[in-house]
Design a protein around this motif. Structure first.
Motif, PDB file in Angstrom:
ATOM      1  N   HIS A   1     -42.854 -14.878  58.781  1.00 19.52           N
ATOM      2  CA  HIS A   1     -43.643 -15.822  57.998  1.00 19.52           C
ATOM      3  C   HIS A   1     -44.791 -15.099  57.297  1.00 19.52           C
ATOM      4  O   HIS A   1     -45.321 -14.110  57.823  1.00 19.52           O
ATOM      5  N   PHE A   2     -45.147 -15.606  56.107  1.00 21.37           N
ATOM      6  CA  PHE A   2     -46.350 -15.101  55.450  1.00 21.37           C
ATOM      7  C   PHE A   2     -47.552 -15.862  55.966  1.00 21.37           C
ATOM      8  O   PHE A   2     -47.456 -17.005  56.427  1.00 21.37           O
ATOM      9  N   ILE A   3     -48.705 -15.233  55.897  1.00 16.97           N
ATOM     10  CA  ILE A   3     -49.974 -15.897  56.144  1.00 16.97           C
ATOM     11  C   ILE A   3     -50.891 -15.544  54.981  1.00 16.97           C
ATOM     12  O   ILE A   3     -51.016 -14.374  54.606  1.00 16.97           O
ATOM     13  N   GLU A   4     -51.490 -16.559  54.371  1.00 23.52           N
ATOM     14  CA  GLU A   4     -52.361 -16.363  53.216  1.00 23.52           C
ATOM     15  C   GLU A   4     -53.672 -17.098  53.437  1.00 23.52           C
ATOM     16  O   GLU A   4     -53.678 -18.273  53.806  1.00 23.52           O
ATOM     17  N   CYS A   5     -54.765 -16.397  53.214  1.00 21.40           N
ATOM     18  CA  CYS A   5     -56.071 -17.053  53.274  1.00 21.40           C
ATOM     19  C   CYS A   5     -56.165 -18.068  52.142  1.00 21.40           C
ATOM     20  O   CYS A   5     -55.726 -17.809  51.015  1.00 21.40           O
ATOM     21  N   GLY A   6     -56.739 -19.229  52.421  1.00 21.60           N
ATOM     22  CA  GLY A   6     -56.903 -20.242  51.387  1.00 21.60           C
ATOM     23  C   GLY A   6     -57.722 -19.751  50.211  1.00 21.60           C
ATOM     24  O   GLY A   6     -57.602 -20.265  49.104  1.00 21.60           O
ATOM     25  N   ALA A   7     -58.565 -18.719  50.445  1.00 19.33           N
ATOM     26  CA  ALA A   7     -59.419 -18.184  49.391  1.00 19.33           C
ATOM     27  C   ALA A   7     -58.793 -16.987  48.686  1.00 19.33           C
ATOM     28  O   ALA A   7     -59.475 -16.315  47.903  1.00 19.33           O
ATOM     29  N   ASN A   8     -57.523 -16.703  48.931  1.00 21.27           N
ATOM     30  CA  ASN A   8     -56.872 -15.616  48.210  1.00 21.27           C
ATOM     31  C   ASN A   8     -56.904 -15.898  46.704  1.00 21.27           C
ATOM     32  O   ASN A   8     -56.612 -17.011  46.269  1.00 21.27           O
ATOM     33  N   THR A   9     -57.283 -14.905  45.912  1.00 24.14           N
ATOM     34  CA  THR A   9     -57.394 -15.005  44.455  1.00 24.14           C
ATOM     35  C   THR A   9     -58.575 -15.892  44.039  1.00 24.14           C
ATOM     36  O   THR A   9     -58.661 -16.316  42.896  1.00 24.14           O
TER      37      THR A   9
ATOM     38  N   PHE B   1     -37.779   3.663  31.296  1.00 24.35           N
ATOM     39  CA  PHE B   1     -37.399   2.686  32.318  1.00 24.35           C
ATOM     40  C   PHE B   1     -38.439   2.579  33.427  1.00 24.35           C
ATOM     41  O   PHE B   1     -38.947   3.580  33.933  1.00 24.35           O
ATOM     42  N   TYR B   2     -38.714   1.334  33.821  1.00 23.20           N
ATOM     43  CA  TYR B   2     -39.551   1.034  34.990  1.00 23.20           C
ATOM     44  C   TYR B   2     -38.924  -0.128  35.744  1.00 23.20           C
ATOM     45  O   TYR B   2     -38.248  -0.985  35.159  1.00 23.20           O
ATOM     46  N   ASN B   3     -39.164  -0.151  37.034  1.00 25.04           N
ATOM     47  CA  ASN B   3     -38.772  -1.284  37.859  1.00 25.04           C
ATOM     48  C   ASN B   3     -39.989  -2.163  38.074  1.00 25.04           C
ATOM     49  O   ASN B   3     -40.941  -1.764  38.750  1.00 25.04           O
ATOM     50  N   ILE B   4     -39.997  -3.333  37.462  1.00 25.40           N
ATOM     51  CA  ILE B   4     -41.060  -4.303  37.721  1.00 25.40           C
ATOM     52  C   ILE B   4     -40.756  -4.950  39.076  1.00 25.40           C
ATOM     53  O   ILE B   4     -39.666  -5.475  39.290  1.00 25.40           O
ATOM     54  N   THR B   5     -41.724  -4.902  39.973  1.00 26.14           N
ATOM     55  CA  THR B   5     -41.500  -5.464  41.299  1.00 26.14           C
ATOM     56  C   THR B   5     -42.723  -6.247  41.756  1.00 26.14           C
ATOM     57  O   THR B   5     -43.839  -6.006  41.298  1.00 26.14           O
ATOM     58  N   GLY B   6     -42.491  -7.195  42.649  1.00 22.35           N
ATOM     59  CA  GLY B   6     -43.595  -8.000  43.157  1.00 22.35           C
ATOM     60  C   GLY B   6     -43.165  -8.873  44.315  1.00 22.35           C
ATOM     61  O   GLY B   6     -42.077  -8.706  44.877  1.00 22.35           O
ATOM     62  N   LEU B   7     -44.036  -9.819  44.672  1.00 20.68           N
ATOM     63  CA  LEU B   7     -43.827 -10.685  45.829  1.00 20.68           C
ATOM     64  C   LEU B   7     -43.988 -12.144  45.421  1.00 20.68           C
ATOM     65  O   LEU B   7     -44.810 -12.481  44.562  1.00 20.68           O
ATOM     66  N   ALA B   8     -43.196 -13.012  46.054  1.00 20.89           N
ATOM     67  CA  ALA B   8     -43.287 -14.458  45.834  1.00 20.89           C
ATOM     68  C   ALA B   8     -43.255 -15.160  47.182  1.00 20.89           C
ATOM     69  O   ALA B   8     -42.639 -14.661  48.135  1.00 20.89           O
ATOM     70  N   TRP B   9     -43.904 -16.318  47.266  1.00 13.21           N
ATOM     71  CA  TRP B   9     -43.937 -17.057  48.525  1.00 13.21           C
ATOM     72  C   TRP B   9     -44.272 -18.519  48.265  1.00 13.21           C
ATOM     73  O   TRP B   9     -44.838 -18.876  47.238  1.00 13.21           O
ATOM     74  N   SER B  10     -43.913 -19.368  49.216  1.00 10.95           N
ATOM     75  CA  SER B  10     -44.208 -20.790  49.116  1.00 10.95           C
ATOM     76  C   SER B  10     -44.410 -21.373  50.506  1.00 10.95           C
ATOM     77  O   SER B  10     -43.613 -21.132  51.408  1.00 10.95           O
ATOM     78  N   GLY B  11     -45.472 -22.155  50.645  1.00  8.64           N
ATOM     79  CA  GLY B  11     -45.730 -22.833  51.910  1.00  8.64           C
ATOM     80  C   GLY B  11     -44.887 -24.060  52.125  1.00  8.64           C
ATOM     81  O   GLY B  11     -44.966 -24.705  53.176  1.00  8.64           O
TER      82      GLY B  11
ATOM     83  N   GLY C   1     -46.727 -21.767  56.404  1.00 12.68           N
ATOM     84  CA  GLY C   1     -46.964 -22.464  55.145  1.00 12.68           C
ATOM     85  C   GLY C   1     -48.357 -23.022  54.972  1.00 12.68           C
ATOM     86  O   GLY C   1     -48.717 -23.461  53.887  1.00 12.68           O
ATOM     87  N   ILE C   2     -49.148 -23.004  56.052  1.00 12.63           N
ATOM     88  CA  ILE C   2     -50.493 -23.577  56.036  1.00 12.63           C
ATOM     89  C   ILE C   2     -51.510 -22.439  55.888  1.00 12.63           C
ATOM     90  O   ILE C   2     -51.301 -21.340  56.396  1.00 12.63           O
ATOM     91  N   GLN C   3     -52.622 -22.719  55.195  1.00  6.16           N
ATOM     92  CA  GLN C   3     -53.612 -21.681  54.941  1.00  6.16           C
ATOM     93  C   GLN C   3     -54.050 -20.992  56.232  1.00  6.16           C
ATOM     94  O   GLN C   3     -54.099 -21.583  57.308  1.00  6.16           O
ATOM     95  N   GLY C   4     -54.380 -19.702  56.097  1.00  2.00           N
ATOM     96  CA  GLY C   4     -54.579 -18.845  57.258  1.00  2.00           C
ATOM     97  C   GLY C   4     -55.651 -19.288  58.224  1.00  2.00           C
ATOM     98  O   GLY C   4     -55.579 -18.960  59.415  1.00  2.00           O
TER      99      GLY C   4
END
Length: 463
Positions: free
Chosen positions: A188-196, A356-366, A291-294
């Motif tokens: 599971h991911f954990i994200e602080c509610g104040a991220n960004t 050439f470059y590989n664009i990469t990143g992360l996605a998530w949803s609570g 899925g709930i803020q950290g």
């Protein structure tokens, strides 16, 4: 086009990594002074000044270029590690450590963010990570009163009801007793509610570590909270809310709806990434609330109470609320909505060549799983669907990739995630139309990185 492999046109995909620690002690003092003076873009200006002065060291693992003429000595001459005897098993440390060439990859505190390190944040270096699992030693931190290394033999977990009718048999568990119960292991991911949070009003910080680094993902191991409640005889018809309480000096307490517990999602964790929790991550026990803020993932967990109404604790009645344009505050907005960010190319990095470059990143949803991630290189005019790396798990980070050939012209790189409920990540214009610009929490807007003709990548926002 030249056929010489030493020429830039044949060596596409090279980049200089984002600086890991862009301020020296004098720069940190300047940041604090400018913050007190109310200048909001102080970190961004400090970053630019440090880069111009050459204060930001290149990462140790930066590759050396291939010689223009002749053979590569790194191939022609055998290095010492190919001709000699290496170090013995567990020679330096019984607990493994990263390579000396990767020692700059660290979680870092943002200068000027807080006046004390005990009530502060450290950010995970998303730009230097691969896959979806965050190493425990690089997991972001958020503390309200500092971290502790608690003796598990003396730690206790108490379960009780706000009214005797809500729980038949209140109990106290030792850590060993918790660990003897049936367990689960889940990513599971954990994200602080104040991220960004600092990006609500305008661009404020330079790199993805500081814009989005308050998110991490781990495999957590523990006991479903419902098992503990069943042992205590909880009356689920009457007890509809749960209060988690931490053992640190900030008296962190948070309300959780009982339906999350009944679903089996919430558990009391003691393990993280195959080992016991780290002290910074709540050792020896913490709540996992997917899925709930950290802030609701209470660390150093010592007490769980069931009640028939929300508790309105200080960290949900004074803090962690959403200020709306009308001046009202929204309370108990706990779910971390669908979100994504490109980690390469991202702010602070430098593209050295066309190609050439590989664009990469992360996605998530609570709210569930990531269904799709679209990527744009022209500021959202056109979108292409990225590849999702499997497994795509529930309420977990998902890695995405997209092939891209950079022509050397300016590019505006964005990612836009969609989850399996159909929710689509909003733009800043869409989000601010509802939330205004004075919020702190739950900023899940589309992030934009500007690749300049020089190859330098900067954090920008599109109106």
């Amino acid at each position: 086009m030249s056929s010489d492999p030493s020429q830039p046109s044949q060596r596409s995909g090279r980049l200089i990594k984002a600086p890991e620690n862009f301020l020296d002690p004098a720069g940190v003092r300047t940041v604090f002074q400018e913050a007190k003076a109310g200048r909001r873009d102080f970190i961004r200006r400090a970053f630019a000044g440090a880069a111009a002065a050459g204060a930001a060291p290149l990462v140790l693992a930066q590759a050396k270029p291939v010689p223009a003429e002749g053979g590569d000595p790194n191939i022609l001459n055998l290095p010492a590690h190919s001709t000699g005897l290496g170090q013995g098993v567990a020679a330096n440390n019984g607990y493994g450590v990263p390579s000396q060439f990767e020692r700059n990859v660290q979680r870092r505190q943002s200068p000027g963010l807080t006046q004390t390190t005990q009530a502060s944040v450290s950010f995970a270096p998303l730009q230097s990570l691969f896959g979806t699992v965050t190493p425990s030693g690089l997991h972001f931190e958020r503390h309200h009163q500092g971290w502790w290394d608690i003796d598990p033999s003396q730690h206790r977990l108490m379960l009780n009801g706000s009214d005797p009718s809500l729980m038949q048999t209140p109990k106290v568990f030792t850590v060993d007793e918790v660990m003897r119960l049936p367990s689960v292991s889940r990513f599971h991911f954990i994200e602080c509610g104040a991220n960004t949070a600092v990006e609500w009003g305008n661009v404020a910080v330079p790199t993805v570590q500081y814009t989005h680094g308050m998110v991490s993902c781990s495999e957590f191991t523990g006991v479903p909270l419902k098992i503990l409640f069943d042992l205590c005889g909880v009356d689920y018809r009457k007890a509809r809310y749960v209060l988690g309480e931490g053992a640190d000096g900030s008296s962190m307490t948070r309300t959780i709806p009982m339906e999350l517990v009944e679903s089996g999602e919430v558990f009391v964790a003691y393990g993280q990434n195959g080992e016991m929790l780290r002290p910074e991550n709540g050792y020896p026990l913490r709540l996992v609330v997917p899925g709930i803020q950290g802030v609701s993932w209470v660390k150093y967990l010592r007490r769980i109470e069931v009640g028939d109404q929300p508790y309105g604790a200080k960290d949900e009645a004074v803090h962690y609320m959403d200020l709306m344009p009308s001046g009202l505050h929204r309370q108990y907005t706990n779910v971390q909505e669908c979100k994504s960010v490109v980690t390469t190319p991202s702010g602070g990095q430098v593209l050295l060549d066309k190609g050439f470059y590989n664009i990469t990143g992360l996605a998530w949803s609570g709210k569930g799983r990531i269904k799709k991630v679209d990527v744009s290189v022209d500021g959202g005019r056109n979108w292409r669907t990225a590849r999702l790396e499997g497994p795509v798990q529930n309420k977990s980070l998902t890695r995405f990739n997209l092939d891209w050939v950079w022509d050397g012209k300016p590019a505006l790189i964005q990612s836009r995630a969609t989850d399996d409920t159909g929710y689509v990540q909003p733009t800043y214009k869409q989000l601010r139309a509802v939330r205004g610009t004075r919020s702190i929490y739950h900023n899940n807007a589309v992030q934009t990185w500007l690749v300049q003709e020089s190859g330098e990548v900067k954090n920008v926002q599109l109106s």
